[in-house]
Design an enzyme around this catalytic site. Structure first.
Site, short mmCIF file in Angstrom:
data_model
loop_
_atom_site.label_atom_id
_atom_site.label_comp_id
_atom_site.label_asym_id
_atom_site.label_seq_id
_atom_site.Cartn_x
_atom_site.Cartn_y
_atom_site.Cartn_z
N HIS A 139 0.82 -1.22 0.00
CA HIS A 139 0.00 0.00 0.00
C HIS A 139 0.85 1.27 0.00
O HIS A 139 0.33 2.36 -0.21
CB HIS A 139 -1.04 -0.02 1.14
CG HIS A 139 -0.53 0.34 2.49
ND1 HIS A 139 -0.18 -0.59 3.44
CD2 HIS A 139 -0.33 1.54 3.07
CE1 HIS A 139 0.21 0.04 4.54
NE2 HIS A 139 0.13 1.33 4.35
N ASP A 180 0.04 -7.62 1.66
CA ASP A 180 0.51 -6.23 1.66
C ASP A 180 2.03 -6.17 1.72
O ASP A 180 2.61 -5.85 2.76
CB ASP A 180 -0.13 -5.48 2.84
CG ASP A 180 0.11 -3.98 2.78
OD1 ASP A 180 0.58 -3.50 1.74
OD2 ASP A 180 -0.18 -3.31 3.79
N GLY A 235 2.39 6.49 8.76
CA GLY A 235 3.77 6.83 8.41
C GLY A 235 4.76 5.74 8.80
O GLY A 235 5.90 5.75 8.36
N SER A 288 3.95 2.55 8.24
CA SER A 288 3.65 1.49 7.29
C SER A 288 4.86 1.13 6.45
O SER A 288 5.63 2.00 6.04
CB SER A 288 2.54 1.92 6.33
OG SER A 288 1.30 1.70 6.91
N GLY A 289 4.98 -0.17 6.17
CA GLY A 289 6.08 -0.64 5.34
C GLY A 289 7.32 -0.93 6.15
O GLY A 289 8.22 -1.63 5.70
N1 ARG Z 1 -1.37 2.21 7.00
C1 ARG Z 1 -0.82 3.29 7.80
C2 ARG Z 1 0.46 3.81 7.19
O1 ARG Z 1 0.60 3.88 6.02
C3 ARG Z 1 -0.68 2.94 9.23
C4 ARG Z 1 -0.18 1.56 9.51
C5 ARG Z 1 -0.12 1.23 10.94
N2 ARG Z 1 -1.35 1.59 11.54
C6 ARG Z 1 -1.72 1.22 12.74
N3 ARG Z 1 -2.82 1.67 13.18
N4 ARG Z 1 -0.99 0.41 13.45
O2 ARG Z 1 1.35 4.29 7.87
#
Ligand code: ARG
Length: 256
Positions: A71, A117, A209, A211-212
């Protein structure tokens, strides 16, 4: 907006998050909890940048390959992205900024469900390894894990409700949830490509932020920050792409 309005909006967002709508990258925030990292502590950590701004995390797995979340790269072009390595402070300018040659998204990635993902990123030229820049080893295929295994997450993601990016790398310890709890019965939408981790208090979590970026167990890359219900709530885990389930794909594509 008046401050009481703002409070109401925040409260509503919180309620929505807690009510169980997977917050696939929005709203409530704070790596929440944890501490700031010291230089060289996470030498595999990558800041993936989109048009010059921090966008996502990643992990260096060879001198030309990064693992991140699908993503984070879907719909992007390599020319708009850069990878920054070797720094714990994005404002300090002491990292190496690398050009990206190719974004390789897992062919089964589903943007609706966040299944599979994972994305690989091929750098245009090899990064100089050493000092504050090192690769991380990948966990084994279908690596087993005991309930409550301690894991470490790190990232440049949001630390507060204003989605404030600290520019500085944070890290925290979370615990893996066993499959007895981390399953599709308890968490709708959960698949075998996901693992759950959280903190009993709900006050420690990955956030927007992050993520990944990496979730490590015993110094190996075990998970990739993927999605969650808001950022930290009591009794709610965050979801990480399970490296063990995608190990053979990584091997095939990155030869690592
Ligand atoms: N998808 C979001 C990103 O791109 C957050 C990922 C982690 N989110 C969470 N609630 N633990 O950073």
């Amino acid at each position: 907006m008046s401050s009481s309005h703002k409070e109401l909006t925040t409260l509503l967002l919180l309620l929505v998050a807690i009510a169980g709508h997977p917050a696939r990258c929005a709203e409530v925030t704070r790596i929440i909890g944890g501490q700031f990292a010291s230089p060289g502590q996470f030498p595999h950590q990558v800041s993936l940048q989109l048009r010059g701004r921090h966008h996502c995390g990643g992990s260096l797995i060879s001198d030309t390959m990064i693992v991140t979340a699908a993503h984070c790269t879907i719909g992007q072009s390599p020319s708009q992205m850069k990878a920054v390595v070797g720094t714990t402070d994005l404002a300090a300018g002491n990292g190496q900024t690398l050009d990206i040659a190719q974004l390789i998204i897992h062919p089964q990635y589903n943007p609706q469900t966040q299944d599979f993902d994972m994305s690989l990123i091929r750098l245009s030229s090899p990064v100089k390894l050493g000092g504050a820049v090192q690769t991380i080893q990948l966990a084994d295929a279908d690596a087993n894990y005991a309930a409550d295994t301690l894991a470490t997450i790190s990232g440049f993601g949001a630390i507060n409700q204003n989605l404030q990016l600290p520019n500085r790398l944070k890290f925290a310890q979370v615990q893996l949830w066993s499959r007895d709890f981390c399953n599709a019965q308890n968490i709708p939408g959960l698949t075998d490509r996901m693992v759950c981790a959280g903190h009993p208090s709900g006050q420690v979590s990955s956030c927007q932020g992050d993520s990944g970026g990496p979730l490590t167990v015993d110094g190996k890359l075990f998970g990739v920050v993927s999605w969650g219900f808001g950022c930290g709530a009591k009794g709610r885990p965050a979801m990480y792409t399970y490296v063990g389930a995608l190990r053979s794909w990584i091997k095939q594509m990155a030869n690592v």
